[in-house]
Design a protein around this motif. Structure first.
Motif, PDB file in Angstrom:
ATOM      1  N   ASP A  66      34.989  45.783  43.004  1.00 35.67           N
ATOM      2  CA  ASP A  66      34.914  44.330  42.878  1.00 35.67           C
ATOM      3  C   ASP A  66      35.598  43.856  41.604  1.00 35.67           C
ATOM      4  O   ASP A  66      35.474  44.479  40.555  1.00 35.67           O
ATOM      5  N   HIS A  67      36.297  42.729  41.717  1.00 37.37           N
ATOM      6  CA  HIS A  67      36.897  42.079  40.562  1.00 37.37           C
ATOM      7  C   HIS A  67      35.867  41.105  39.992  1.00 37.37           C
ATOM      8  O   HIS A  67      35.871  39.926  40.310  1.00 37.37           O
ATOM      9  N   ILE A  73      29.134  45.518  34.744  1.00 37.55           N
ATOM     10  CA  ILE A  73      29.686  46.086  35.973  1.00 37.55           C
ATOM     11  C   ILE A  73      31.105  46.593  35.753  1.00 37.55           C
ATOM     12  O   ILE A  73      31.457  47.678  36.197  1.00 37.55           O
ATOM     13  N   CYS A  74      31.919  45.797  35.067  1.00 38.17           N
ATOM     14  CA  CYS A  74      33.331  46.174  34.885  1.00 38.17           C
ATOM     15  C   CYS A  74      33.847  45.634  33.555  1.00 38.17           C
ATOM     16  O   CYS A  74      34.414  44.545  33.496  1.00 38.17           O
ATOM     17  N   ALA A  75      33.657  46.406  32.513  1.00 43.30           N
ATOM     18  CA  ALA A  75      34.070  45.983  31.171  1.00 43.30           C
ATOM     19  C   ALA A  75      35.573  45.734  31.092  1.00 43.30           C
ATOM     20  O   ALA A  75      36.017  44.808  30.411  1.00 43.30           O
ATOM     21  N   GLU A  76      36.358  46.533  31.797  1.00 41.38           N
ATOM     22  CA  GLU A  76      37.818  46.372  31.769  1.00 41.38           C
ATOM     23  C   GLU A  76      38.227  44.996  32.300  1.00 41.38           C
ATOM     24  O   GLU A  76      39.089  44.322  31.735  1.00 41.38           O
ATOM     25  N   GLU A  77      37.597  44.544  33.388  1.00 43.51           N
ATOM     26  CA  GLU A  77      37.914  43.234  33.960  1.00 43.51           C
ATOM     27  C   GLU A  77      37.425  42.117  33.030  1.00 43.51           C
ATOM     28  O   GLU A  77      38.110  41.115  32.848  1.00 43.51           O
ATOM     29  N   ALA A  78      36.276  42.285  32.425  1.00 46.53           N
ATOM     30  CA  ALA A  78      35.763  41.291  31.476  1.00 46.53           C
ATOM     31  C   ALA A  78      36.729  41.140  30.298  1.00 46.53           C
ATOM     32  O   ALA A  78      37.035  40.014  29.877  1.00 46.53           O
ATOM     33  N   ASP A  79      37.236  42.238  29.781  1.00 50.09           N
ATOM     34  CA  ASP A  79      38.204  42.191  28.689  1.00 50.09           C
ATOM     35  C   ASP A  79      39.479  41.471  29.116  1.00 50.09           C
ATOM     36  O   ASP A  79      40.027  40.666  28.369  1.00 50.09           O
ATOM     37  N   ARG A  80      39.966  41.760  30.328  1.00 45.67           N
ATOM     38  CA  ARG A  80      41.188  41.124  30.823  1.00 45.67           C
ATOM     39  C   ARG A  80      41.020  39.612  30.907  1.00 45.67           C
ATOM     40  O   ARG A  80      41.898  38.850  30.497  1.00 45.67           O
ATOM     41  N   VAL A  81      39.881  39.161  31.421  1.00 44.64           N
ATOM     42  CA  VAL A  81      39.606  37.732  31.554  1.00 44.64           C
ATOM     43  C   VAL A  81      39.570  37.060  30.185  1.00 44.64           C
ATOM     44  O   VAL A  81      40.160  35.995  29.981  1.00 44.64           O
ATOM     45  N   ARG A  83      40.981  38.103  27.370  1.00 41.06           N
ATOM     46  CA  ARG A  83      42.330  38.109  26.781  1.00 41.06           C
ATOM     47  C   ARG A  83      43.179  36.986  27.356  1.00 41.06           C
ATOM     48  O   ARG A  83      44.059  36.456  26.687  1.00 41.06           O
ATOM     49  N   ALA A  84      42.902  36.584  28.602  1.00 43.29           N
ATOM     50  CA  ALA A  84      43.660  35.510  29.250  1.00 43.29           C
ATOM     51  C   ALA A  84      43.175  34.122  28.822  1.00 43.29           C
ATOM     52  O   ALA A  84      43.739  33.116  29.228  1.00 43.29           O
ATOM     53  N   GLY A  85      42.109  34.063  28.002  1.00 47.25           N
ATOM     54  CA  GLY A  85      41.645  32.785  27.483  1.00 47.25           C
ATOM     55  C   GLY A  85      40.477  32.172  28.230  1.00 47.25           C
ATOM     56  O   GLY A  85      40.054  31.066  27.914  1.00 47.25           O
ATOM     57  N   ALA A  86      39.941  32.845  29.222  1.00 50.11           N
ATOM     58  CA  ALA A  86      38.782  32.333  29.963  1.00 50.11           C
ATOM     59  C   ALA A  86      37.512  32.887  29.337  1.00 50.11           C
ATOM     60  O   ALA A  86      37.555  33.790  28.506  1.00 50.11           O
ATOM     61  N   SER A  87      36.378  32.331  29.754  1.00 51.12           N
ATOM     62  CA  SER A  87      35.111  32.857  29.259  1.00 51.12           C
ATOM     63  C   SER A  87      34.253  33.303  30.432  1.00 51.12           C
ATOM     64  O   SER A  87      34.354  32.766  31.530  1.00 51.12           O
ATOM     65  N   ASN A  88      33.429  34.294  30.180  1.00 47.34           N
ATOM     66  CA  ASN A  88      32.538  34.822  31.211  1.00 47.34           C
ATOM     67  C   ASN A  88      31.226  34.052  31.185  1.00 47.34           C
ATOM     68  O   ASN A  88      30.588  33.941  30.151  1.00 47.34           O
ATOM     69  N   GLU A  89      30.862  33.506  32.325  1.00 46.68           N
ATOM     70  CA  GLU A  89      29.590  32.816  32.495  1.00 46.68           C
ATOM     71  C   GLU A  89      28.799  33.605  33.524  1.00 46.68           C
ATOM     72  O   GLU A  89      29.385  34.317  34.343  1.00 46.68           O
ATOM     73  N   PRO A  90      27.485  33.511  33.539  1.00 49.92           N
ATOM     74  CA  PRO A  90      26.705  34.232  34.562  1.00 49.92           C
ATOM     75  C   PRO A  90      27.151  33.837  35.977  1.00 49.92           C
ATOM     76  O   PRO A  90      27.093  32.674  36.346  1.00 49.92           O
ATOM     77  N   GLY A  91      27.664  34.798  36.726  1.00 46.46           N
ATOM     78  CA  GLY A  91      28.079  34.563  38.104  1.00 46.46           C
ATOM     79  C   GLY A  91      29.436  33.923  38.290  1.00 46.46           C
ATOM     80  O   GLY A  91      29.858  33.679  39.419  1.00 46.46           O
ATOM     81  N   MET A 102      35.247  34.308  41.172  1.00 41.68           N
ATOM     82  CA  MET A 102      35.864  35.627  41.127  1.00 41.68           C
ATOM     83  C   MET A 102      36.976  35.616  40.086  1.00 41.68           C
ATOM     84  O   MET A 102      37.393  34.561  39.648  1.00 41.68           O
ATOM     85  N   THR A 103      37.440  36.772  39.714  1.00 45.22           N
ATOM     86  CA  THR A 103      38.475  36.836  38.683  1.00 45.22           C
ATOM     87  C   THR A 103      39.884  36.972  39.227  1.00 45.22           C
ATOM     88  O   THR A 103      40.842  36.777  38.489  1.00 45.22           O
ATOM     89  N   ARG A 104      40.007  37.323  40.493  1.00 45.87           N
ATOM     90  CA  ARG A 104      41.346  37.466  41.076  1.00 45.87           C
ATOM     91  C   ARG A 104      41.345  36.903  42.485  1.00 45.87           C
ATOM     92  O   ARG A 104      40.439  37.152  43.254  1.00 45.87           O
ATOM     93  N   ALA A 105      42.363  36.149  42.789  1.00 41.26           N
ATOM     94  CA  ALA A 105      42.519  35.574  44.134  1.00 41.26           C
ATOM     95  C   ALA A 105      43.940  35.026  44.215  1.00 41.26           C
ATOM     96  O   ALA A 105      44.700  35.092  43.256  1.00 41.26           O
ATOM     97  N   PHE A 106      44.263  34.470  45.331  1.00 41.93           N
ATOM     98  CA  PHE A 106      45.560  33.821  45.491  1.00 41.93           C
ATOM     99  C   PHE A 106      45.395  32.657  46.437  1.00 41.93           C
ATOM    100  O   PHE A 106      44.411  32.549  47.148  1.00 41.93           O
ATOM    101  N   GLY A 107      46.344  31.747  46.440  1.00 36.52           N
ATOM    102  CA  GLY A 107      46.283  30.611  47.350  1.00 36.52           C
ATOM    103  C   GLY A 107      45.485  29.455  46.773  1.00 36.52           C
ATOM    104  O   GLY A 107      44.950  29.498  45.692  1.00 36.52           O
ATOM    105  N   ASN A 108      45.425  28.408  47.581  1.00 35.07           N
ATOM    106  CA  ASN A 108      44.715  27.164  47.254  1.00 35.07           C
ATOM    107  C   ASN A 108      45.057  26.696  45.863  1.00 35.07           C
ATOM    108  O   ASN A 108      44.262  26.400  45.039  1.00 35.07           O
TER     109      ASN A 108
END
Length: 108
Positions: A66-67, A73-81, A83-91, A102-108
């Motif tokens: 899961d992304h 759950i996934c420290a590597e993905e949290a670090d990537r987010v 570094r991109a300037g976003a912040s992690n909020e619960p859920g 979610m942290t990765r998607a496409f479209g819309n």
């Protein structure tokens, strides 16, 4: 797939619809299977699993992870987010004034 895509695009472009009314997005899993390899790619809120034959030690194997930006759950993905300037909020991930589930998607 093409009929579903055409139907959704027709609905989304119908008169009276505003772009902000929809919370639709896109996620996908793609697999390429050859006699010797299985290649998997995914983005968004989706998973791929390999179901094994009856009697196997494990009945399935996860092919994707899961992304999610939850550090536990996934420290590597949290670090990537972050570094991109976003912040992690619960859920969700907070990008400016927007919460994304979610942290990765496409479209819309």
């Amino acid at each position: 797939f093409l009929r579903t895509d055409a139907s959704f695009l027709s609905w989304a472009a119908s008169p009276g619809r505003r772009a902000k009314e929809s919370h639709a997005g896109a996620a996908a899993v793609a697999l390429v299977v050859t006699p010797n390899h299985l290649t998997v790619a995914h983005a968004g809120d989706c998973r791929a699993i390999l179901v094994k034959k009856e009697g196997a030690t494990r009945s399935f194997e996860a092919l994707t992870h899961d992304h999610v930006a939850e550090r536990s759950i996934c420290a590597e993905e949290a670090d990537r987010v972050e570094r991109a300037g976003a912040s992690n909020e619960p859920g969700s991930v907070r990008v400016g004034e927007h919460d994304l589930p979610m942290t990765r998607a496409f479209g819309n």
